[in-house]
Design a protein around this motif. Sequence first.
Motif, PDB file in Angstrom:
ATOM      1  N   GLY A 116       2.145   7.665   2.715  1.00  0.00           N
ATOM      2  CA  GLY A 116       2.094   6.504   3.555  1.00  0.00           C
ATOM      3  C   GLY A 116       0.631   6.692   4.197  1.00  0.00           C
ATOM      4  N   THR A 117       0.493   7.816   4.765  1.00  0.00           N
ATOM      5  CA  THR A 117      -0.871   7.994   5.294  1.00  0.00           C
ATOM      6  C   THR A 117      -1.844   8.482   4.528  1.00  0.00           C
ATOM      7  OG1 THR A 117       0.632   8.958   7.429  1.00  0.00           O
ATOM      8  CG2 THR A 117      -1.538  10.042   7.126  1.00  0.00           C
ATOM      9  N   ASP A 136      -0.061  -7.317  20.520  1.00  0.00           N
ATOM     10  CA  ASP A 136       1.498  -7.512  20.305  1.00  0.00           C
ATOM     11  C   ASP A 136       2.406  -6.746  21.227  1.00  0.00           C
ATOM     12  OD1 ASP A 136       1.266  -9.204  18.160  1.00  0.00           O
ATOM     13  OD2 ASP A 136       2.696  -7.981  16.858  1.00  0.00           O
ATOM     14  N   MET A 169      -6.322  -2.925   7.793  1.00  0.00           N
ATOM     15  CA  MET A 169      -5.814  -1.801   8.902  1.00  0.00           C
ATOM     16  C   MET A 169      -6.333  -1.979  10.187  1.00  0.00           C
ATOM     17  SD  MET A 169      -4.649   1.138   6.367  1.00  0.00           S
ATOM     18  CE  MET A 169      -6.251   1.296   5.300  1.00  0.00           C
ATOM     19  N   LYS A 210     -15.271   2.633   3.203  1.00  0.00           N
ATOM     20  CA  LYS A 210     -14.003   2.412   4.122  1.00  0.00           C
ATOM     21  C   LYS A 210     -13.902   1.054   4.252  1.00  0.00           C
ATOM     22  CE  LYS A 210     -13.265   6.690   4.314  1.00  0.00           C
ATOM     23  NZ  LYS A 210     -12.163   7.079   3.106  1.00  0.00           N
ATOM     24  N   ARG A 265      -4.299  -3.107  13.578  1.00  0.00           N
ATOM     25  CA  ARG A 265      -4.452  -2.374  14.502  1.00  0.00           C
ATOM     26  C   ARG A 265      -4.787  -3.220  16.057  1.00  0.00           C
ATOM     27  NH1 ARG A 265      -6.512   2.662  11.001  1.00  0.00           N
ATOM     28  NH2 ARG A 265      -4.847   2.794   9.757  1.00  0.00           N
ATOM     29  N   LYS A 291     -17.279  14.453  16.592  1.00  0.00           N
ATOM     30  CA  LYS A 291     -18.399  14.404  16.057  1.00  0.00           C
ATOM     31  C   LYS A 291     -19.351  13.701  16.964  1.00  0.00           C
ATOM     32  CE  LYS A 291     -18.767  12.558  11.967  1.00  0.00           C
ATOM     33  NZ  LYS A 291     -18.620  11.480  10.787  1.00  0.00           N
ATOM     34  N   ARG A 308     -11.341  12.997  15.639  1.00  0.00           N
ATOM     35  CA  ARG A 308     -12.546  13.342  14.711  1.00  0.00           C
ATOM     36  C   ARG A 308     -13.926  12.664  15.068  1.00  0.00           C
ATOM     37  NH1 ARG A 308     -12.145  13.356   8.315  1.00  0.00           N
ATOM     38  NH2 ARG A 308     -14.291  13.107   7.812  1.00  0.00           N
ATOM     39  N   ARG A 317      -5.815   8.263   0.084  1.00  0.00           N
ATOM     40  CA  ARG A 317      -6.484   8.916  -1.418  1.00  0.00           C
ATOM     41  C   ARG A 317      -5.486   9.499  -2.165  1.00  0.00           C
ATOM     42  NH1 ARG A 317     -10.519  12.759   0.236  1.00  0.00           N
ATOM     43  NH2 ARG A 317      -9.606  12.860   2.344  1.00  0.00           N
ATOM     44  N   TYR A 374     -10.354  -0.205   3.839  1.00  0.00           N
ATOM     45  CA  TYR A 374      -9.763   0.063   4.824  1.00  0.00           C
ATOM     46  C   TYR A 374      -9.454  -0.960   5.974  1.00  0.00           C
ATOM     47  CZ  TYR A 374      -8.879   4.693   2.934  1.00  0.00           C
ATOM     48  OH  TYR A 374      -8.818   6.031   2.479  1.00  0.00           O
ATOM     49  N   HIS A 381     -13.348   1.598  14.710  1.00  0.00           N
ATOM     50  CA  HIS A 381     -12.174   2.372  13.875  1.00  0.00           C
ATOM     51  C   HIS A 381     -11.539   3.308  14.934  1.00  0.00           C
ATOM     52  CE1 HIS A 381      -9.975   4.723  11.184  1.00  0.00           C
ATOM     53  NE2 HIS A 381     -10.558   5.859  11.392  1.00  0.00           N
ATOM     54  N   GLU A 406       1.269   0.642  10.369  1.00  0.00           N
ATOM     55  CA  GLU A 406      -0.275   0.410  10.387  1.00  0.00           C
ATOM     56  C   GLU A 406      -0.875   1.761  10.819  1.00  0.00           C
ATOM     57  OE1 GLU A 406      -0.542  -2.869   9.172  1.00  0.00           O
ATOM     58  OE2 GLU A 406      -2.347  -1.710   8.778  1.00  0.00           O
ATOM     59  N   GLY A 407      -0.246   2.924  10.517  1.00  0.00           N
ATOM     60  CA  GLY A 407      -0.821   4.111  10.757  1.00  0.00           C
ATOM     61  C   GLY A 407      -0.289   4.933  11.866  1.00  0.00           C
ATOM     62  N   GLN A 425       0.892  -1.189   0.067  1.00  0.00           N
ATOM     63  CA  GLN A 425       0.019   0.123   0.091  1.00  0.00           C
ATOM     64  C   GLN A 425       0.569   1.175   0.011  1.00  0.00           C
ATOM     65  OE1 GLN A 425      -3.725   0.383   2.463  1.00  0.00           O
ATOM     66  NE2 GLN A 425      -2.529   1.757   3.434  1.00  0.00           N
ATOM     67  N   GLN A 477      -7.558  10.698  14.177  1.00  0.00           N
ATOM     68  CA  GLN A 477      -8.861  10.002  13.840  1.00  0.00           C
ATOM     69  C   GLN A 477      -9.741   9.856  14.749  1.00  0.00           C
ATOM     70  OE1 GLN A 477      -9.852   8.290  10.396  1.00  0.00           O
ATOM     71  NE2 GLN A 477      -8.634  10.281   9.999  1.00  0.00           N
TER      72      GLN A 477
END
Length: 536
Positions: free
Chosen positions: A27-28, A171, A161, A155, A165, A320, A316, A31, A158, A254, A304-305, A21, A313
């Motif tokens: 990387g981030t 891990d 990922m 989405k 995560r 909301k 966000r 889009r 995605y 997410h 992985e982000g 990817q 994220q």
Amino acid sequence: EQQEKWVPRAVNMEIIGTYAQTELGHGTFLRGLETTATYDPNTEEFVLNSPTLTAYKWWPGGLAHTANHCVVVAQLHSKGVNHGVHPFIVQIRDEDTHMPLPGVKVGEIGPKLSFSTANNGFLGFDNFRVPRDSMLMKNAQVLKDGTYVKSRLSKLTYGTMVFIRVMIVTDMAYYLSVGATIAIRYSAVRHQSKPKENEPEPQILDYVTQQHKLFIALASSHAFRVTGQWLWTTFVRVNKALTSGNADTLPELHAVACCLKAVTTRDAASMVEACRMSCGGHGYMTSSYLPILYGITTAACTYEGENTVLLLQTARSLVKAWQKGSKGKPLSPTEAYLMDKSPVPKWENTLDGIIAGFRRVSAGKVQDCVSKIDKLVKMGTSYEDAWNQTSVRLVAASEAHSRAVILATFRAEVSRAAAALSPPLARVLHQLVHLYTVYWALERVGDLLLYTSIAERDVQELQQQYEDLLQKIRPNTVGLVDAFDLRDEILNSTLGAYDGRVYERLMEEALKSPLNAEPVNQSFHKYLKPFMQGKL
Ligand SMILES: CCCCCCCC/C=C\CCCCCC(=O)SCCNC(=O)CCNC(=O)[C@H](O)C(C)(C)COP(=O)(O)OP(=O)(O)OC[C@H]1O[C@@H](n2cnc3c(N)ncnc32)[C@H](O)[C@@H]1OP(=O)(O)O
Ligand SMILES: Cc1cc2nc3c(=O)[nH]c(=O)nc-3n(C[C@H](O)[C@H](O)[C@H](O)COP(=O)(O)OP(=O)(O)OC[C@H]3O[C@@H](n4cnc5c(N)ncnc54)[C@H](O)[C@@H]3O)c2cc1C
């Protein structure tokens, strides 16, 4: 059908794959990926291309010389329309000769901080054709004539990922158990200094500062294991709902996966580094395994982000949720506390009091972020700029939210499990929950002073509680790391081996160095001697 074609071959290792990817340039921002997959209805094929150097895939593990297939994430073009990033399964090497296929440029990206065995690679395409069924069509499809059939939820692309995560949290619990085992066992073997002239040098594990450095790593390993189990159960439930077409709980998963991945990897990396430093010079030896372990854990803060991006994220989602809750709409279970509008209660130095305090901190920070953003927008700032100017606070709100989730989950799960445990084991696990909770209350005391009714005397009492806990846990420390039951072959550490023969193992490893093969190394004759004789 596609799973029938690819999964059995992957399971029996005919296919060695990787997830391609990330590109040199992105990387981030997914889009913004530049690799293209353009559908040719005449041949019912996709044509893969890397139009620029920055379009080259860069980082995928195993890509350099191991993988013969990969999942490539590319911008899907069909009938002149770009439909955004989609996954394709692509063979990149001949399955017999392992030679790269024509139109594929692949290789090794070079030395890294650690992960030297990960064989991370680069990959470029030059008009490389793959059959239509290379597009993984679980979510979106391209029909033979090139008609694009949209996914019911964009989405879902995605989804991989989110899965990784979720796994990474567990891990981190494992990596912390390794670091704690090595450092605590070494601290039981190492004797140093003479605080009391008429007594032998004590074990460094008896220094309270050493306990402060190490016991949090031990407690965090359990906290992350328990939280990782809860997160996995949540993932399975959400995935089951997705399979039946219900995506309502995906946004919450997410959001919580993002902040837990970010906080557990950041904590694991810093606590493994603390384990290394607590072993003095010998912790800096590769043979201790601690430097390698640090390299592995710190990588997880990026892959992985990237952690900041993931915390934003979650922010966000929190913003909301605040806006939704302020209109009286119901919130997801993990975010429902944001709408607790009851008066700030009298502070209690208890586990429940501290957990409630962290929820107050998170809600307070989210409210401050919303107020700042609203104020900036009212002053004519764009929402995007207002978001950016508030982003340091947004990250802090996410971290507080994540800590509240971990504290509550750790406490609830240990309390639930304790009933089935022997009283001594239950007592020790409760001590670890207590230590973890009080440690973070003291680490974030500034936030608690801002958003709760905690007073100075409460903080003093918490400090004393913490020091008492270190003393209570000390007698069981070696037993607690032995309970991780990590074999010497897995620990791979001269300092952490079960037999405690640290000095003999350090010397045994040193003598394996090729530089010790002869008493005078060739560098003397080639460089030192000529230099000493003025000939260089
Ligand atoms: C099997 C065991 C494995 C255990 C693992 C152990 C590890 C072993 C060792 C090494 C392995 C290393 C593996 C590493 C592999 C990789 O690194 S793969 C590459 C990873 N790359 C990323 O994670 C990229 C990060 N970037 C992004 O996810 C996205 O670009 C972004 C989310 C940051 C931004 O994307 P964008 O499209 O711009 O989204 P937004 O506009 O911000 O939001 C749009 C809405 O979409 C929602 N959303 C975003 N992501 C997801 C998701 N994953 N799932 C569900 N929903 C998602 C987001 O919340 C927004 O929703 P709203 O509009 O409703 O707010
Ligand atoms: C060991 C390792 C293994 C990997 N394995 C794989 C793999 O197998 N497959 C794969 O595809 N990828 C893999 N990756 C790549 C990894 O996924 C990316 O490095 C990661 O997603 C970060 O992207 P980036 O490198 O472009 O960093 P960038 O996004 O460029 O980050 C650089 C800085 O910019 C900041 N930043 C970026 N966007 C924003 C924003 N919107 N708001 C605020 N700050 C921002 C970040 O916080 C960071 O501080 C691996 C990486 C590593 C280190």
